[in-house]
Design a protein around this motif. Structure first.
Motif: not given
Length: 181
Positions: A16-27, A2-10
Motif C-alpha cells: 500500500i502506498v502512504i500518500p506523500k502529504e502524510i509522509r511529509r507531515t510525519l517526516h 484522525k481521518a484523512t479521507g484518503i483511501v488506497r488499494r492494496i
C-alpha cells in the motif's frame, strides 16, 4: 484517531502506498523503518520506528549522568524529537528537532558553536530558550544516523571545550553501540 479521507488499494503483492502529504507531515523519508501495530477492532496502525526510542529510560539516565558530569543541559534526540532531557531545559522534552538539526544529523556533522557563530544551530523551533554555547554529536548505529547527543549552556562565561567534545563523542559512540546489540 484522525481521518484523512484518503483511501488506497492494496496491490497484488500486498503493498500500500502512504500518500506523500502524510509522509511529509510525519517526516517519513524513503527507507525509513515503519512499525506496524494492530488492535482488537481490526485497525492497522503504522508508526515511524525510532530505534533509539526503545531506549528512552536508558537515554534519560544517560542524559542525567551527562548533565551532572558536564554541568550543562544534556539532550538526547532521535531523528525527530528529543527523547531525554536533563540539567534544565525541560521544555525540550518530547519536542521536535529543528530542520537545521535534522540537516546536521543527515550530514553526520558535529557542531561546537557559540551564539552568533555561523555554524550555530537552532535545535528546536518549538522551544524559545536562549543558549550561548552548544555541542552536538550525531549518534551512528550500523552506519545509519539514528539521533544526536547535545550539550547546551546558557551562561556566556561557561564555554565548551575539548572535555565536552570528548564527552559527547564518547556518549554518541556508546549509545550507537548499545543499539547494535
Amino acid at each position: 484517531m484522525k481521518a484523512t479521507g484518503i483511501v488506497r488499494r492494496i496491490d497484488d503483492l500486498g503493498r500500500i502506498v502512504i500518500p506523500k502529504e502524510i509522509r511529509r507531515t510525519l517526516h517519513i523519508r524513503e527507507s525509513d523503518p515503519v512499525e506496524i501495530f494492530t488492535d482488537r477492532e481490526g485497525q492497522v496502525i503504522l508508526k515511524k520506528y525510532s530505534p533509539i526510542g526503545e531506549m528512552t529510560t536508558f537515554a534519560k539516565q544517560y542524559a542525567e549522568s551527562l548533565a551532572k558530569v558536564s554541568g550543562h543541559v544534556a539532550l538526547i534526540a532521535d531523528r525527530d524529537q528529543f527523547i531525554a532531557v536533563a540539567g534544565g531545559g525541560k521544555a525540550f522534552a518530547g519536542k521536535e528537532v529543528s530542520t537545521q538539526l535534522e540537516e546536521k544529523m543527515d550530514q553526520r556533522e558535529s557542531v561546537f558553536a557559540s551564539k552568533g557563530d555561523r555554524n550555530y544551530v537552532v535545535v528546536s523551533d518549538e522551544v524559545q530558550e536562549e543558549f550561548q554555547h552548544q555541542a552536538i554529536v550525531p549518534i551512528i548505529c550500523e552506519g545509519d544516523v539514528i539521533g544526536a547527543v547535545l550539550l547546551l549552556e546558557t551562561e556566556q562565561k561557561n564555554r565548551m571545550g575539548e572535555v565536552e567534545q570528548k564527552l559527547l563523542q564518547s556518549a554518541a559512540t556508546f549509545l550507537g553501540r548499545q543499539m547494535e546489540q
